[in-house]
Design an enzyme around this catalytic site. Structure first.
Site, PDB file in Angstrom:
ATOM      1  N   TYR A  50      56.454  94.860 -18.477  1.00 40.16           N
ATOM      2  CA  TYR A  50      57.829  95.327 -18.691  1.00 40.16           C
ATOM      3  C   TYR A  50      58.772  94.118 -18.866  1.00 40.16           C
ATOM      4  CZ  TYR A  50      56.244 100.026 -17.376  1.00 40.16           C
ATOM      5  OH  TYR A  50      55.610 101.244 -17.327  1.00 40.16           O
ATOM      6  N   GLU A  53      53.211  94.437 -15.164  1.00 43.14           N
ATOM      7  CA  GLU A  53      52.731  95.464 -16.097  1.00 43.14           C
ATOM      8  C   GLU A  53      53.277  95.319 -17.523  1.00 43.14           C
ATOM      9  OE1 GLU A  53      52.293  96.104 -12.957  1.00 43.14           O
ATOM     10  OE2 GLU A  53      50.341  97.085 -13.067  1.00 43.14           O
ATOM     11  N   HIS A  99      50.317  97.178 -19.652  1.00 46.97           N
ATOM     12  CA  HIS A  99      49.875  98.482 -20.164  1.00 46.97           C
ATOM     13  C   HIS A  99      49.050  98.338 -21.435  1.00 46.97           C
ATOM     14  CE1 HIS A  99      51.661 100.853 -17.116  1.00 46.97           C
ATOM     15  NE2 HIS A  99      52.886 100.469 -17.377  1.00 46.97           N
ATOM     16  N   ARG A 130      43.278 100.087  -7.271  1.00 47.75           N
ATOM     17  CA  ARG A 130      41.936 100.521  -6.860  1.00 47.75           C
ATOM     18  C   ARG A 130      41.675 100.276  -5.373  1.00 47.75           C
ATOM     19  NH1 ARG A 130      39.024 103.523  -7.046  1.00 47.75           N
ATOM     20  NH2 ARG A 130      36.970 102.973  -7.859  1.00 47.75           N
ATOM     21  N   GLN A 164      43.362 112.068 -14.345  1.00 44.83           N
ATOM     22  CA  GLN A 164      43.440 113.288 -15.152  1.00 44.83           C
ATOM     23  C   GLN A 164      44.729 114.081 -14.952  1.00 44.83           C
ATOM     24  OE1 GLN A 164      39.495 115.113 -15.161  1.00 44.83           O
ATOM     25  NE2 GLN A 164      40.461 117.035 -15.731  1.00 44.83           N
ATOM     26  N   ARG A 213      57.932  92.721  -7.644  1.00 48.61           N
ATOM     27  CA  ARG A 213      56.547  93.003  -8.058  1.00 48.61           C
ATOM     28  C   ARG A 213      56.151  92.031  -9.146  1.00 48.61           C
ATOM     29  NH1 ARG A 213      53.326  98.630  -9.372  1.00 48.61           N
ATOM     30  NH2 ARG A 213      51.296  97.665  -9.154  1.00 48.61           N
TER      31      ARG A 213
HETATM   32 FE1  SF4 Z   1      43.793 110.198  -8.067  1.00 45.09          FE
HETATM   33 FE2  SF4 Z   1      44.609 112.684  -8.226  1.00 45.09          FE
HETATM   34 FE3  SF4 Z   1      45.401 110.956 -10.069  1.00 45.09          FE
HETATM   35 FE4  SF4 Z   1      42.857 111.763 -10.031  1.00 45.09          FE
HETATM   36  S1  SF4 Z   1      44.648 113.011 -10.426  1.00 45.09           S
HETATM   37  S2  SF4 Z   1      43.626 109.659 -10.203  1.00 45.09           S
HETATM   38  S3  SF4 Z   1      42.521 112.010  -7.849  1.00 45.09           S
HETATM   39  S4  SF4 Z   1      45.888 110.902  -7.900  1.00 45.09           S
END
Ligand code: SF4
Ligand code: NAP
Length: 674
Positions: A168, A166, A254, A290, A341, A216
């Protein structure tokens, strides 16, 4: 899902056995900035251990002050700090789990004026330029890693992870772009690999052989001048030879100009880079980024891409992920929708992490999980995010819940979000809520527009109004012209728009509509399409970025103009970690962004507006209104007029700044109190 044999199979290291192949990846939660941090962290990790994750990794702890992520960032370099770590380890072990401490030196990413790096080259995402470490200081940094690892062992951790991806510190040493040293730690590959190899050997010596040592590695840097693939493979072998038990993988830095974990990245898109690492070594390799679904995870193992899977956000979203897989209840997993979010966007704006779909995450000690003292008969009106979240949480506490929805399907605003390219993961949120409503025997009545009378007759102990929002219609000459359409009509497909489109309002919904009109849904589902659109060189000759121009996956179907009255840059309030992706894509698709617009009128010629005193006309076929929302409270007002008490939640309570995270949190907290 098919029988997840690989995912659930134990992994034996001789001195320690992991019960399955599910790893909770390290994530900075900032829980340490809240009250009762040790108790919060212990409860947070214990919940994931009870949920049967095979191995938990803590967020990164720096081995020395200059390696912290921010001034009060996590640091573990003194035995006086052992107490809270022991509490975490004990809680995890009591719950039958395993936990390793991540050691992270943030290098030139530290938000500290005294930050350090291999060379004095500033990262474009940091305002501080690092000081180049002296050769002696690099050797001391190696000792610091070993010292922290020794403390981790004393605290009761089962292992440590050396964070070297990442972008670092360690990654900065291995990449030619950031390492221009001329001493024993710079120049040739051997010299650039000296820091990671030195750290691994020193840590192994400090902790002995019966302790997990994970490294990592950055499997693809995604920056110009990053580590070429051939060197990544060589480095993986050096790491194995230096005593690591396991390799975890990281993707991108990043500062990479490529999204790596957002919802617009196809699931398991980075398998090609992880496989390269796996093929180079004989120790187990962990895949990451992902992976939010057991089928995807299982496929990565059966196809030989990796031996374990790392899921950080998915275990924030559902601490019981692994247990649900084992019990054959994968359809009840509260899937991470990769929105960032409530987790990353909050962390990057100096708040603590939680989760949009699971507001209990990171707040385990705040929520009561006991059943309700008395079973109540509860009516919930509106099956959008707030109404559904309330219904599920109230039913889990043992209440008798009746959910009414005027539309023919559940979902409310979620049904608008899930059709936008890159937002298909919202389908999973809907699937989870649908399955939970069914299993909890919530009575769901669709196509029913309830009124105060029906509710009065229903003998309910509680009435919860979650009737949501209606689109705001601005006062503007020509607002009822046939060219004017609402975002609801566009996103539901009720209204097709012409080639030239103006969008009034540039909030989240305005951007969603632009993406809906221009985006390619396949780009977030088909890895090759994504890689072409974002210029990724899968052979990673020069760190993973191709010099070719990015390819638009399809010609723009519309000519789109977005407008707002504010004079700020459009999209300033989009998510910190995802807004740039959307803006880059729309910019690439030729969207014109107009700030400081004063709307004048809409007529056959199009949209008339003024900017800086000059009146202009946009000759468009349609004007899409995305001017925010107002609360839908008619039912609530009529209940109030009859003296019937009801609770308001979600958009019906507060439409301004409405978002699904707030709505779900408010609904969950109310359900827990009832
Ligand atoms: Fe996943 Fe919850 Fe983060 Fe949205 S807020 S990316 S649903 S862990
Ligand atoms: P919003 O974010 O409040 O944006 C409303 C837009 O309409 C603003 O650009 C505003 O800008 C404009 N506007 C407001 N009143 C107006 C008026 N009377 N006439 C003309 N323009 C007006 O609302 P939204 O876009 O509907 O989104 C609602 C919420 O959903 C957001 O707050 C967000 O939390 C959530 N959401 C987020 C995303 C995301 O981040 N990707 C996506 C979808 C939804 P001016 O006042 O400057 O004109």
């Amino acid at each position: 899902m098919s029988s997840p044999l690989h995912l659930l199979s134990p992994l034996d290291f001789g001195f320690l056995t992991l019960r399955n192949r599910i790893v909770m990846g390290a994530m900075h939660t900032r829980l340490e900035t809240l009250d009762r941090p040790a108790e919060r962290l212990a409860a947070f990790f214990a919940a994931r251990a009870r949920g049967e994750a095979g191995l938990l990794l803590t967020g990164g702890f720096s081995p020395n002050p200059e390696g912290r992520i921010e001034p009060d960032g996590p640091l573990f370099n003194d035995e006086a700090q052992l107490g809270p770590h022991r509490a975490i380890c004990d809680a995890v072990h009591r719950a039958g789990g395993r936990i390793a401490l991540q050691i992270l030196h943030t290098g030139r990413y530290a938000k500290l004026p005294e930050c350090v790096g291999p060379s004095a080259i500033r990262a474009r995402i940091n305002r501080f330029t690092p000081r180049s470490l002296t050769t002696d200081e690099v050797w001391r940094t190696i000792d610091d890693f070993a010292h922290t690892a020794r403390l981790a062992r004393r605290a009761g951790y089962d292992g440590v992870e050396i964070m070297a991806s990442e972008g670092y510190l360690i990654n900065e040493f291995t990449a030619p772009a950031t390492n221009q040293r001329t001493d024993a730690f710079g120049g040739s590959f051997d010299n650039r690999a000296r820091l990671p190899v030195g750290i691994l050997k020193a840590v192994r010596k400090a902790v002995g052989h019966d302790f997990l040592l994970i490294y990592r590695i950055s499997s693809i840097d995604l920056v110009q001048g990053g580590v070429p693939a051939a060197e990544t493979v060589k480095l993986a072998r050096r790491v194995q030879d230096a005593g690591a038990n396991m390799l975890n993988t990281g993707i991108g830095w990043h500062e990479s100009p490529v999204p790596t974990i957002a919802a617009s990245v196809p699931r398991a898109a980075w398998a090609f880079a992880i496989r390269r690492v796996k093929q180079a070594v004989s120790i187990p390799v962990i895949a990451s980024n992902r992976i939010n679904d057991p089928d995807v995870a299982e496929a990565l193992l059966t196809e030989g891409v990796a031996d374990l899977v790392s899921m950080a956000r998915p275990l924030l979203a559902d601490p019981d992920f692994a247990r649900k897989v084992r019990e054959g209840r994968a359809d009840e997993i509260n899937t991470c929708i990769a929105c960032n979010q409530s987790c990353l966007d909050r962390i990057f704006t100096e708040r603590s992490a939680t989760c949009l779909v699971n507001p209990r995450a990171g707040r385990e000690i705040e929520f009561d999980t006991a059943p309700a003292a008395r079973r109540k008969r509860i009516a919930v009106v509106g099956a959008g995010p707030a109404g559904m979240a309330f219904a599920v949480n109230a039913a889990e506490r043992g209440h008798d819940v009746h959910l009414y929805e005027s539309a023919s399907e559940i979902g409310g605003q979620l049904n608008l979000a899930r059709v936008v390219p890159g937002k298909h993961e919202f389908n999973e949120m809907l699937r989870y809520l649908r399955v939970r409503l069914q299993r909890l025997d919530v009575e769901v009545r669709l196509g029913v527009r309830v009124d105060a009378e029906l509710l009065a007759q229903g003998a309910f102990d509680e009435i919860v109004v979650a009737t949501g929002v209606r689109p705001r219609v601005p006062h503007l000459r020509g607002i009822d012209h046939p060219k004017v359409v609402s975002y609801v009509d566009v996103l539901t497909g009720r209204q097709q728009v012409g080639r030239r489109v103006a969008i009034i309002g540039a909030g989240g919904v305005g951007f969603d509509v632009a993406e809906f009109l221009l985006g390619d849904p396949d780009e977030s589902r088909v890895p090759d399409r994504f890689m072409r659109a974002w210029n990724v060189d899968q052979s990673a000759g020069t760190g993973g970025l191709s010099h070719a121009a990015p390819e638009l996956s399809r010609p723009a179907a519309h000519e789109v103009h977005m407008l707002q009255r504010k004079t700020d840059k459009l999209g300033a309030n989009l998510g910190k970690t995802t807004g740039w992706i959307l803006k880059a894509r729309l910019h690439g698709a030729g969207v014109k962004m107009i700030a400081g617009a004063n709307y004048v009128a809409i007529d056959n010629a199009g949209l008339h507006y003024a900017v800086g005193g000059e009146t202009k006309v946009l000759e468009v076929d349609h004007v899409v209104l995305c001017a925010g929302q107002e609360s839908e409270r008619d039912l609530y007002e009529s209940l109030k007029a009859r003296g019937i008490e009801a609770r308001l939640i979600g958009g019906a309570d507060a439409a301004a700044e409405l978002d699904a995270a707030k709505a779900i949190e408010q609904a969950t907290r109310l359900a827990v109190q009832m």
